[in-house]
Every structure is written in structure tokens, then in C-alpha cells.
Motif scaffolding. Structure first.
Motif, PDB file in Angstrom:
ATOM      1  N   UNK A 221       0.789  -1.235   0.000  1.00 49.71           N
ATOM      2  CA  UNK A 221       0.000   0.000   0.000  1.00 49.71           C
ATOM      3  C   UNK A 221       0.813   1.273   0.000  1.00 49.71           C
ATOM      4  N   UNK A 222       2.140   1.167  -0.066  1.00 46.99           N
ATOM      5  CA  UNK A 222       2.995   2.354  -0.054  1.00 46.99           C
ATOM      6  C   UNK A 222       3.611   2.616  -1.424  1.00 46.99           C
ATOM      7  N   UNK A 223       3.782   3.915  -1.711  1.00 48.81           N
ATOM      8  CA  UNK A 223       4.460   4.319  -2.928  1.00 48.81           C
ATOM      9  C   UNK A 223       5.958   4.061  -2.802  1.00 48.81           C
ATOM     10  N   UNK A 224       6.636   3.768  -3.905  1.00 46.24           N
ATOM     11  CA  UNK A 224       8.091   3.605  -3.815  1.00 46.24           C
ATOM     12  C   UNK A 224       8.814   4.927  -3.555  1.00 46.24           C
ATOM     13  N   UNK A 225       8.240   6.050  -4.018  1.00 46.64           N
ATOM     14  CA  UNK A 225       8.889   7.354  -3.894  1.00 46.64           C
ATOM     15  C   UNK A 225       7.817   8.442  -3.918  1.00 46.64           C
ATOM     16  N   UNK A 226       8.063   9.512  -3.151  1.00 44.92           N
ATOM     17  CA  UNK A 226       7.127  10.634  -3.086  1.00 44.92           C
ATOM     18  C   UNK A 226       7.932  11.923  -3.025  1.00 44.92           C
ATOM     19  N   UNK A 227       7.552  12.957  -3.787  1.00 44.74           N
ATOM     20  CA  UNK A 227       8.322  14.208  -3.784  1.00 44.74           C
ATOM     21  C   UNK A 227       7.893  15.158  -2.671  1.00 44.74           C
ATOM     22  N   UNK A 228       8.880  15.799  -2.049  1.00 43.29           N
ATOM     23  CA  UNK A 228       8.637  16.837  -1.046  1.00 43.29           C
ATOM     24  C   UNK A 228       9.487  18.043  -1.433  1.00 43.29           C
ATOM     25  N   UNK A 229       8.852  19.170  -1.609  1.00 44.51           N
ATOM     26  CA  UNK A 229       9.627  20.383  -1.883  1.00 44.51           C
ATOM     27  C   UNK A 229       9.540  21.338  -0.704  1.00 44.51           C
ATOM     28  N   UNK A 230      10.648  21.941  -0.408  1.00 40.65           N
ATOM     29  CA  UNK A 230      10.710  22.998   0.596  1.00 40.65           C
ATOM     30  C   UNK A 230       9.958  24.203   0.045  1.00 40.65           C
ATOM     31  N   UNK A 231       9.396  25.001   0.933  1.00 40.21           N
ATOM     32  CA  UNK A 231       8.698  26.211   0.521  1.00 40.21           C
ATOM     33  C   UNK A 231       9.564  27.065  -0.393  1.00 40.21           C
ATOM     34  N   UNK A 232      10.878  27.046  -0.184  1.00 41.80           N
ATOM     35  CA  UNK A 232      11.816  27.841  -0.976  1.00 41.80           C
ATOM     36  C   UNK A 232      12.008  27.217  -2.351  1.00 41.80           C
ATOM     37  N   UNK A 233      10.958  27.228  -3.140  1.00 40.65           N
ATOM     38  CA  UNK A 233      10.992  26.650  -4.479  1.00 40.65           C
ATOM     39  C   UNK A 233       9.929  27.336  -5.327  1.00 40.65           C
TER      40      UNK A 233
END
Length: 424
Positions: free
Chosen positions: A185-197
Motif C-alpha cells: 500500500x505504499x508508494x516507492x517514492x514521493x516528492x517533497x519540496x521545501x517552501x523555498x521553491x
């Protein structure tokens, strides 16, 4: 009319990172780079994409007249206007802000005045973009100086992140445009961006089930991400990602760096399979300046002093400090201290100076003896604020920041997830 940083904090120009900080920022708006005080290792932006502009009359206007015009315009615009100011802004600008805060607080403040027609954001470009995404369609977001960018935000662009995503997904054997959960049930990868983007990268996260974080809620965001995925691609600030994940118990060995200029980011497929957090090769030029030797000197000069640093600082600095936290956490740390205490702080000088003035019964100083403000925040000057407010009074909207709907919609998804992840 400009008050230089060395004069304002009682240091000689020789102790400033750049004596040109005494000049008006309009002297540098059309030139490549981020202005006086920026790191030589920062990438050089295309100056033509965000040119600054300020009529000469405002460049030459005495400080008292500028402040009088700002106050007059605020009175005229009244409830139609709200001014947001970041903690790193110079005092001459902060005094006119209706809300003062870090990026998380200001993102929420952008929602707090739905009746305001004009949101004037005294910060940098990515912050104004975020305010435009979160605000109502009828509200206008104004950035006083379009040259106020962010070197860290520019270290991760949409094309580089998309290429990295495709390479990473190939290693994990998934479709980069349709990453689906595995049997657990889990994704292999997930993106997280810092607010500074950029807004484009926030939209990238929104389209791929990801989220935005700030330094205030980075832990809550990573917990959210790991509840849904085995791994995180964290960009653009390597230090915030590393320090936050390490504090959560993730071994540094499972946090490889992704260098966008190298195949597979400079990693082997085996490295990526074992990874928990893939860290983008980005940094803040201000917080990168802090060192363990500065902490050692502070403790030698003031036995028993306490040290708090921003988590954008390098890992050895965070490890050597007594505490690490966002700009708001630093403020709360100082507020909770007792009279007579000595506190050394590793963050932008304008915030440190403000805290020292607010708590004169404590000894508060910046770890870095060479005073170097955030060069892009420094681009906002009372001259620009007076000019844009005068223009608004006349019915014109200069320097409006407008994110296209096709970008704003997915970016809003990622930002809403961020706002729901309350800081720990």
C-alpha cells in the motif's frame, strides 16, 4: 538615505561581507547575480526574467519622506491592503508590515485577510507566488522588487527535477507519470519540496501526490510522507532534509545526495534502492556560512552560553548546537530564556538584531562575525514599498505576481497538504 548593515549593528565596514550593502539595491537590480553579500557559489540567475525597477524619484527621496508616503498610502487603502513581512526583512520595512512571520506563518496570513484587494509581500519571489496561489482570485499579490529572488529556490528547476524523477522511477521500475502503491500500500517514492521553491515545483509535487514543507513543519511533513511512501525525494535544500530526517532516526547512509549534473545524481542503483531520503544538491548561502568553529568560539568567549541554529545549517553545526529550529522557533527559544542569559544564534542577521533589541537584558549575538544578510531579502527597501503603494493608490498594480491556473491548481494541492501538517 540607506542605512548600511555595518552602521546599523555597530560594526565597521570591514566586518561586512560586502561594503556595497550600503548602496541602494536598485544599483544591482539589472545586474546578474543576487546582489551584495550573496555567495560566490550561488548560481547566477537570468537577470532579464525578474528585472527590478524603481523610479529615480524614489531612489533619491529622503527616508523620512518615504516612510511618510508609506503611512499615507496605507491609511488611504485601509482594509483594501495587507502587507506581509518576513522575519529576515530589514527593520525599515518590517515596521510597516501588518503580519510578520516565517514562510509557514505568512502562508497562513495570506488566507487571513480575504477582504484585502492587495497583498503586498515584503519577501522574495517564491513567497509571493505562494500567496497568489493561496489567495482568492480577486486578490492581487504585489512583490515590491521583482529582483528579490532566492538562490536556493533557483538551485532546483522544473526540467532538472523532472529528469531526476524519471531516472529515479526507472530504477524503482515504476511509471514516472503514474507512480502507484506496491502490495504493502505504499508508494516507492514521493516528492517533497521545501517552501523555498518555484510554483512549478510545488505543482510538480501536487501532481505526483507530494507535499510542500517549511522549516516549521518539516518533521510533520516527513512523517506524512513516510506514512504513504518508502522514500522521499527532498528538494531543494539538502541541509533541512538531512537534519530533519536524521532527528527522526534515519541513518545518514540512507540519505544519498542527488546531483542533477550527474547520471543517477551521482549514485548507483544500489544506493537508490537502500535510500530513504534522496537529498537535492541545494543550500542556503546565508546558513551555509555557519561553522562548528564559530560555536566553539562562542562557548569559549561566553562559558555556559546556549546556541540555537536554523536547520538550513550544515549537519555538523546543527549537531554541535544546543537546539535547532525555524525562525519562529528561534524567536520562541529566546523568549523562553531568562534575563542575563547568553544566546548565540545561527540565522539571518536582521532577525538576530531584532531579537537582541527586543531582549536587551540578555546577550544575543550572531555566530557569524562577518555580517551578511540574505542578499535577496535585502532587495526590498522602503523606496520600493513606497512606490508600489503609491501606484496602488493611483489604481495601478505594478509588479503583480500571477501564477497561471494550470500551475496554481496542482500547487494548491501540495500547499493545502502542507497547511494541514501542523508544526510539531
Amino acid at each position: 538615505m540607506t542605512v548600511s548593515v555595518p552602521q546599523r549593528i555597530g560594526l565597521s565596514p570591514a566586518k561586512s561581507c560586502n561594503p556595497k550593502l550600503a548602496d541602494g539595491p536598485w544599483e544591482f537590480d539589472a545586474l546578474p547575480g543576487y546582489g551584495p553579500g550573496s555567495s560566490e557559489t550561488d548560481p547566477i540567475p537570468d537577470a532579464t526574467t525578474r528585472p527590478g525597477q524603481l523610479p529615480r524619484a524614489y531612489q533619491e527621496m529622503p527616508a523620512e519622506q518615504l516612510h511618510a508616503r508609506i503611512r499615507s498610502a496605507k491609511a488611504t487603502l485601509a482594509e483594501r491592503l495587507v502587507i506581509l513581512g518576513h522575519f529576515y526583512q530589514r527593520d525599515e520595512v518590517v515596521q510597516h508590515a501588518d503580519f510578520l512571520g516565517d514562510s509557514y506563518q505568512l502562508a497562513k496570513a495570506a488566507l487571513a485577510k480575504p477582504e484585502a484587494e492587495h497583498i503586498v509581500f515584503c519577501g522574495v519571489h517564491f513567497m509571493a507566488e505562494t500567496a497568489d496561489i493561496l489567495s482568492a482570485a480577486e486578490q492581487q499579490v504585489i512583490l515590491p522588487n521583482l529582483a528579490a529572488g532566492c538562490s536556493m529556490a533557483d538551485m532546483a528547476d522544473e526540467d532538472s527535477v523532472q529528469t531526476a524523477w524519471e531516472e529515479i522511477c526507472e530504477v524503482y521500475g515504476v511509471d514516472p507519470e503514474n507512480v502507484t502503491p506496491g502490495p504493502d500500500g505504499k508508494l516507492p517514492i514521493l516528492p517533497v519540496t521545501y517552501m523555498n521553491s518555484s510554483a512549478a515545483l510545488k505543482a510538480f509535487c501536487g501532481r505526483h501526490g507530494g507535499i510542500v514543507c517549511t522549516s516549521s513543519n518539516a518533521t510533520a511533513v516527513l512523517e506524512w510522507a513516510f506514512a504513504r511512501a518508502h522514500r522521499v525525494l527532498f528538494f531543494p535544500d539538502q541541509h533541512l532534509g538531512r537534519n530533519t530526517a536524521k532527528a527522526m532516526g534515519i541513518p545518514v547512509e540512507q540519505m544519498p545526495m542527488w546531483n542533477p549534473r550527474r547520471a543517477l545524481g551521482g549514485n548507483s542503483p544500489e544506493d537508490l534502492q537502500q535510500a530513504k531520503v534522496l537529498l537535492w544538491h541545494g543550500f542556503c548561502s546565508v546558513h551555509k556560512r555557519f561553522t562548528v568553529s564559530q560555536i566553539d568560539k562562542a562557548r569559549a568567549d561566553y562559558p555556559g552560553c546556549r546556541v540555537i541554529v536554523h536547520p538550513e545549517s550544515p549537519m555538523p553545526v546543527v549537531d554541535a548546537a544546543d537546539a535547532a529550529g525555524s525562525t519562529d522557533a528561534i524567536r520562541k527559544y529566546v523568549a523562553a530564556s531568562a534575563p542575563g542569559e547568553v544566546i548565540a544564534i545561527g540565522t539571518e542577521i536582521n532577525l538576530v538584531n531584532r531579537l537582541a533589541a527586543e531582549y536587551p537584558d540578555r546577550t544575543i549575538f550572531c555566530l557569524d562575525p562577518v555580517i551578511c544578510p540574505c542578499s535577496t531579502m535585502y532587495r526590498i527597501h522602503p523606496g520600493y514599498l513606497a512606490w508600489v503603494l503609491d501606484e496602488l493608490v493611483e489604481g495601478r498594480s505594478p509588479n503583480r505576481i500571477s501564477v497561471s491556473p494550470d500551475v496554481a491548481a496542482p500547487a494548491r494541492l501540495a500547499l493545502d497538504r502542507m497547511l494541514a501538517a501542523a508544526p510539531k
